[in-house]
Design a protein around this motif. Structure first.
Motif, mmCIF file in Angstrom:
data_model
loop_
_atom_site.group_PDB
_atom_site.id
_atom_site.type_symbol
_atom_site.label_atom_id
_atom_site.label_comp_id
_atom_site.label_asym_id
_atom_site.label_seq_id
_atom_site.Cartn_x
_atom_site.Cartn_y
_atom_site.Cartn_z
ATOM 1 N N MET A 50 0.845 -1.196 0.000
ATOM 2 C CA MET A 50 0.000 0.000 0.000
ATOM 3 C C MET A 50 0.882 1.247 0.000
ATOM 4 O O MET A 50 1.761 1.391 0.836
ATOM 5 N N SER A 51 0.636 2.147 -0.942
ATOM 6 C CA SER A 51 1.469 3.328 -1.110
ATOM 7 C C SER A 51 0.630 4.591 -1.006
ATOM 8 O O SER A 51 -0.585 4.579 -1.216
ATOM 9 N N VAL A 52 1.309 5.692 -0.702
ATOM 10 C CA VAL A 52 0.662 7.004 -0.649
ATOM 11 C C VAL A 52 1.167 7.821 -1.831
ATOM 12 O O VAL A 52 2.377 8.012 -1.998
ATOM 13 N N PHE A 53 0.234 8.293 -2.646
ATOM 14 C CA PHE A 53 0.556 9.093 -3.825
ATOM 15 C C PHE A 53 0.106 10.532 -3.593
ATOM 16 O O PHE A 53 -0.979 10.770 -3.059
ATOM 17 N N PHE A 54 0.937 11.475 -4.020
ATOM 18 C CA PHE A 54 0.527 12.877 -4.026
ATOM 19 C C PHE A 54 0.431 13.315 -5.471
ATOM 20 O O PHE A 54 1.397 13.206 -6.231
ATOM 21 N N TYR A 55 -0.750 13.794 -5.872
ATOM 22 C CA TYR A 55 -0.929 14.268 -7.242
ATOM 23 C C TYR A 55 -1.168 15.771 -7.242
ATOM 24 O O TYR A 55 -1.990 16.287 -6.482
ATOM 25 N N ALA A 56 -0.454 16.474 -8.116
ATOM 26 C CA ALA A 56 -0.613 17.925 -8.264
ATOM 27 C C ALA A 56 -0.810 18.251 -9.738
ATOM 28 O O ALA A 56 -0.221 17.615 -10.611
ATOM 29 N N ARG A 57 -1.655 19.233 -9.980
ATOM 30 C CA ARG A 57 -1.811 19.773 -11.332
ATOM 31 C C ARG A 57 -1.382 21.226 -11.275
ATOM 32 O O ARG A 57 -1.971 22.027 -10.566
ATOM 33 N N VAL A 58 -0.338 21.564 -12.024
ATOM 34 C CA VAL A 58 0.212 22.921 -12.022
ATOM 35 C C VAL A 58 -0.179 23.541 -13.361
ATOM 36 O O VAL A 58 0.431 23.265 -14.386
ATOM 37 N N SER A 59 -1.218 24.378 -13.347
ATOM 38 C CA SER A 59 -1.815 24.835 -14.601
ATOM 39 C C SER A 59 -1.278 26.154 -15.120
ATOM 40 O O SER A 59 -1.507 26.510 -16.266
ATOM 41 N N THR A 60 -0.562 26.921 -14.279
ATOM 42 C CA THR A 60 -0.010 28.196 -14.737
ATOM 43 C C THR A 60 1.457 28.283 -14.364
ATOM 44 O O THR A 60 1.944 27.553 -13.503
ATOM 45 N N ALA A 61 2.139 29.221 -15.009
ATOM 46 C CA ALA A 61 3.577 29.368 -14.779
ATOM 47 C C ALA A 61 3.869 29.818 -13.354
ATOM 48 O O ALA A 61 4.944 29.547 -12.811
ATOM 49 N N LYS A 80 3.108 20.059 5.462
ATOM 50 C CA LYS A 80 2.806 20.805 6.686
ATOM 51 C C LYS A 80 1.518 20.290 7.330
ATOM 52 O O LYS A 80 1.326 20.421 8.537
ATOM 53 N N ALA A 81 0.630 19.716 6.507
ATOM 54 C CA ALA A 81 -0.625 19.168 7.021
ATOM 55 C C ALA A 81 -0.441 17.759 7.571
ATOM 56 O O ALA A 81 -1.396 17.150 8.041
ATOM 57 N N GLY A 82 0.802 17.241 7.498
ATOM 58 C CA GLY A 82 1.093 15.948 8.096
ATOM 59 C C GLY A 82 1.172 14.779 7.142
ATOM 60 O O GLY A 82 1.294 13.626 7.575
ATOM 61 N N PHE A 83 1.139 15.040 5.832
ATOM 62 C CA PHE A 83 1.192 13.957 4.859
ATOM 63 C C PHE A 83 2.634 13.608 4.497
ATOM 64 O O PHE A 83 3.504 14.488 4.442
ATOM 65 N N ALA A 84 2.875 12.335 4.236
ATOM 66 C CA ALA A 84 4.159 11.856 3.713
ATOM 67 C C ALA A 84 3.850 10.974 2.519
ATOM 68 O O ALA A 84 2.834 10.264 2.498
ATOM 69 N N PHE A 85 4.714 11.000 1.504
ATOM 70 C CA PHE A 85 4.393 10.346 0.240
ATOM 71 C C PHE A 85 5.455 9.332 -0.179
ATOM 72 O O PHE A 85 6.643 9.517 0.067
ATOM 73 N N ASP A 86 4.968 8.304 -0.864
ATOM 74 C CA ASP A 86 5.870 7.357 -1.527
ATOM 75 C C ASP A 86 6.113 7.781 -2.967
ATOM 76 O O ASP A 86 7.162 7.483 -3.541
#
Length: 210
Positions: free
Chosen positions: A1-12, A25-31
């Motif tokens: 079981m893994s933790v994924f962080f997904y981001a969409r960066v739509s502007t420069a 900062k909210a306490g998440f850690a990612f694989d």
């Protein structure tokens, strides 16, 4: 079981780093950290984005997907709701950084399922509505400025377009002024000005071609 962080960066002006730091900062850690850059959340479905497609291939039952907010998945109602439902049907848990929302398919209680699905629909609709409102405001601001190079533009905005969009987005989600200030690096006074005159702030950005 893994933790994924997904981001969409739509502007420069938006950055993956900002979204990632906010999540940590909210306490998440990612694989795994996966991000699509310069991709519209309105016009490009999640499955058609280069990294979004890879995320679909990687997620398995028991994995957790973390996003800043559902608008990072997209700003099209049908696309966002379909994406979330497919993930939770796979057994993936979806968590948001803002307001610490959690969506999964573990419940079999019809009332809880109805509440969960209604919340998903509301959040997806809010993401699309915000995108449409911003687009209309941009059109109005650009039209007002077009052909008027000598028009007095007033004081240059003390915020960037990315900061403006993030502020309006968070205000729409009833996030507190102090938290918005931390997320955007804007002063409380600036946030209040944007809140009290969103259209005026948008026009100011357009006049200054920001």
């Amino acid at each position: 079981m893994s933790v994924f962080f997904y981001a969409r960066v739509s502007t420069a002006e938006q950055t993956l780093e900002h979204q990632r730091i906010q999540a940590e900062k909210a306490g998440f850690a990612f694989d795994h950290v996966i991000a699509d850059h310069g991709v519209s959340g309105v016009a490009v479905p999640m499955k058609d984005r280069p990294e979004g497609k890879r995320l679909f291939d990687m997620l398995r039952k028991g994995d957790t997907l973390v996003v800043r907010w559902v608008d990072r998945l997209g700003r099209n109602y049908a696309d966002v709701t379909n994406t979330i439902r497919e993930f939770i049907n796979r057994g993936v848990i979806i968590r948001t950084v803002i307001n610490s929302m959690t969506f999964d398919g573990s419940t079999a209680d019809p009332m809880q399922m109805a509440i969960r699905d209604a919340m998903i629909g509301f959040m997806a609709a809010s993401a699309q509505a915000q995108a449409e409102a911003t687009k209309e405001a941009q059109k109005a601001g650009i039209a007002h400025a077009k052909g008027k190079e000598d028009l007095y533009r007033g004081r240059k905005p003390s915020f960037s377009r990315a900061q403006f969009e993030t502020t309006v987005d968070l205000l729409g989600k009833s996030v507190g002024i102090s938290e918005i200030a931390k997320s955007t690096d804007l002063t409380r006074q600036t946030i209040y000005r944007i809140r009290d005159d969103v259209a005026g702030a948008e026009k100011s950005l357009a006049l200054w071609r920001m």
